[in-house]
Design a protein around this motif. Structure first.
Motif, PDB file in Angstrom:
ATOM      1  N   TYR A   1      -9.015  -6.199   5.484  1.00 46.08           N
ATOM      2  CA  TYR A   1      -9.722  -5.503   4.406  1.00 46.08           C
ATOM      3  C   TYR A   1     -10.921  -4.727   4.947  1.00 46.08           C
ATOM      4  CZ  TYR A   1     -12.687  -4.925   0.293  1.00 46.08           C
ATOM      5  OH  TYR A   1     -13.505  -4.401  -0.693  1.00 46.08           O
TER       6      TYR A   1
ATOM      7  N   LEU B   1      -7.327  -3.647  -2.513  1.00 43.80           N
ATOM      8  CA  LEU B   1      -7.657  -4.979  -3.022  1.00 43.80           C
ATOM      9  C   LEU B   1      -6.498  -5.580  -3.799  1.00 43.80           C
ATOM     10  CD1 LEU B   1      -9.926  -7.034  -3.058  1.00 43.80           C
ATOM     11  CD2 LEU B   1     -10.768  -5.997  -5.188  1.00 43.80           C
ATOM     12  N   LYS B   2      -5.804  -4.744  -4.598  1.00 45.57           N
ATOM     13  CA  LYS B   2      -4.654  -5.225  -5.362  1.00 45.57           C
ATOM     14  C   LYS B   2      -3.524  -5.642  -4.413  1.00 45.57           C
ATOM     15  CE  LYS B   2      -2.202  -5.825  -9.147  1.00 45.57           C
ATOM     16  NZ  LYS B   2      -2.510  -6.910 -10.125  1.00 45.57           N
ATOM     17  N   ALA B   3      -3.334  -4.888  -3.326  1.00 41.92           N
ATOM     18  CA  ALA B   3      -2.291  -5.221  -2.354  1.00 41.92           C
ATOM     19  C   ALA B   3      -2.592  -6.561  -1.685  1.00 41.92           C
ATOM     20  CB  ALA B   3      -2.187  -4.111  -1.311  1.00 41.92           C
TER      21      ALA B   3
ATOM     22  N   GLN C   1      -0.168 -13.770  -3.196  1.00 42.23           N
ATOM     23  CA  GLN C   1       0.674 -14.541  -4.121  1.00 42.23           C
ATOM     24  C   GLN C   1       2.120 -14.632  -3.622  1.00 42.23           C
ATOM     25  OE1 GLN C   1       0.203 -12.494  -7.849  1.00 42.23           O
ATOM     26  NE2 GLN C   1      -1.865 -13.305  -8.221  1.00 42.23           N
TER      27      GLN C   1
ATOM     28  N   TYR D   1      -0.058   0.647  -4.253  1.00 43.54           N
ATOM     29  CA  TYR D   1      -1.051  -0.342  -4.644  1.00 43.54           C
ATOM     30  C   TYR D   1      -2.388  -0.033  -3.959  1.00 43.54           C
ATOM     31  CZ  TYR D   1       2.386  -3.499  -6.785  1.00 43.54           C
ATOM     32  OH  TYR D   1       3.350  -4.055  -7.591  1.00 43.54           O
TER      33      TYR D   1
ATOM     34  N   LEU E   1      -4.230  -9.107  -3.003  1.00 46.41           N
ATOM     35  CA  LEU E   1      -4.001 -10.182  -3.969  1.00 46.41           C
ATOM     36  C   LEU E   1      -2.513 -10.434  -4.201  1.00 46.41           C
ATOM     37  CD1 LEU E   1      -6.794  -9.306  -6.588  1.00 46.41           C
ATOM     38  CD2 LEU E   1      -6.816 -11.120  -4.868  1.00 46.41           C
ATOM     39  N   VAL E   2      -1.738  -9.363  -4.351  1.00 46.47           N
ATOM     40  CA  VAL E   2      -0.303  -9.505  -4.591  1.00 46.47           C
ATOM     41  C   VAL E   2       0.398 -10.089  -3.368  1.00 46.47           C
ATOM     42  CG1 VAL E   2       1.838  -8.258  -5.087  1.00 46.47           C
ATOM     43  CG2 VAL E   2      -0.278  -7.648  -6.295  1.00 46.47           C
TER      44      VAL E   2
ATOM     45  N   GLN F   1       0.834  -1.211   0.000  1.00 51.38           N
ATOM     46  CA  GLN F   1       0.000   0.000   0.000  1.00 51.38           C
ATOM     47  C   GLN F   1       0.865   1.255   0.000  1.00 51.38           C
ATOM     48  OE1 GLN F   1      -2.718  -1.275   3.378  1.00 51.38           O
ATOM     49  NE2 GLN F   1      -4.216  -0.274   2.051  1.00 51.38           N
TER      50      GLN F   1
END
Length: 357
Positions: A351, A285-287, A293, A282, A289-290, A278
């Motif tokens: 979240y 939500l993208k943070a 992974q 990012y 997901l990344v 963040q």
């Protein structure tokens, strides 16, 4: 009155029966009664039988001693010499005393009394058997002593869920007797005390961890999200203990403390990665997901190596295997559920927490 004793040559919960006053044979009869009552009330438990020892008590007739002018001390010393006349020394081995006697035969009690004479104060000689009466009796073979005096221990090998009813039953039996009282000791009480100490250790550890995380993340609420994983993981550990038929004991409590320290690291790494992404720009939500992974393989590898290293303890046998199994089950159960919580539940909580800010 004096006595010479001849021997005819031996957890869990321990009930310690302590006699309040010395009452001789009545005390022994009452101990027998209590032992049989406990055995009859606890049908599924076999108690260790009481070890008795036969002995002979020689009782002096005080009236005859006074009539014939024989001193009690003279009678005692004469008897002592008669029984030990062929003993040259005594070999001591810990608490065992083995007399060394000249000759290969021992005299019978009646023969000693018939052959031995005692002198009165006026130098008259009498047979010692005229002043002595032999009484046969039984007494405890061994005496156990402690800080509160001597007592008779009764070992009760029972499960933890049977301890409270058993204590109540034993106390009800002994309460009807005014000559004995009872107190309890054993591994149940020591384990209970140690488990209480481990609970305090776990609580202090979580408090210290909270302050460390609060200083690291500069937030008082975010550490609570991470620590929320601990009670969930404890539920997984308890579930596995239940499935394997194991109780919450000292070793399983140690496993819970170790598991809490290991599994929280995964959530800390996951949240820290999300925050770092963040800060790099990012979106939330993208943070998530990344970070999922990037941290998936490290978290899975950490959990799997720990779990697989503990699996052999579940199937091992031999000395100490029964102690290690509850620790391994608690760790495996907490780690399995904790891995899922670290990967999905903690990021989801973060979240919703961040969206409300």
């Amino acid at each position: 009155m004096f006595s010479l004793i001849f021997s005819d040559k031996e957890t869990p919960l321990v009930a310690r029966l302590r006699h309040i006053e010395s009452i001789g044979s009545q005390q022994n009869e009452q101990l027998k009664t209590i032992w049989f009552q406990i055995q009859s009330h606890l049908n599924d438990i076999t108690l260790k039988p009481i070890a008795w020892e036969d002995h002979i008590t020689l009782i002096a007739d005080q009236e005859k001693l006074i009539t014939y002018n024989v001193a009690s001390s003279t009678l005692f010393n004469t008897l002592k010499s008669a029984f030990n006349e062929r003993e040259i020394l005594s070999i001591t081995d810990n608490q065992n005393f083995v007399p060394v006697i000249l000759g290969n035969q021992t005299k019978h009690l009646n023969a000693i009394l018939n052959e031995t004479t005692v002198k009165a104060k006026d130098s008259a000689v009498f047979q010692i058997k005229n002043f002595i009466r032999a009484v046969k009796a039984k007494d405890l073979k061994t005496i156990t002593g402690g800080t509160e005096g001597e007592y008779f221990p009764i070992e009760l090998h029972i499960n933890d869920n049977q301890v409270e009813p058993t204590i109540k039953s034993v106390m009800d039996i002994v309460s009807h007797n005014s000559w004995f009282d009872v107190n309890f000791s054993g591994s149940f009480f020591s384990n209970k005390e140690l488990m209480g100490e481990l609970k305090i250790v776990l609580l202090i550890s979580l408090i210290l961890l909270y302050f460390i995380l609060a200083s690291q993340f500069e937030s008082f609420v975010l550490p609570l999200i991470i620590l929320l994983e601990v009670p969930i993981d404890l539920a997984g550990a308890f579930l596995f203990l239940k499935l394997f038929g194991m109780s919450i004991n000292l070793m399983s409590m140690i496993g819970l403390v170790v598991m809490s320290g290991i599994i929280v690291n995964d959530s800390i790494l996951k949240i820290d990665t999300i925050i770092q992404l963040q800060r790099q720009g990012y979106p939330l939500l993208k943070a998530l997901l990344v970070a999922g992974q990037r941290r998936l393989k490290p978290i899975l590898m950490t959990s799997l190596t720990t779990i697989l290293a503990l699996v052999p303890l579940l199937f091992s046998s031999g000395l100490g295997a029964e102690l290690q199994a509850p620790l391994a089950v608690a760790l495996i159960g907490g780690m399995l559920l904790g891995t899922i919580v670290s990967l999905y539940f903690i990021p989801l909580c973060y979240y919703y927490f961040t969206k409300r800010i």
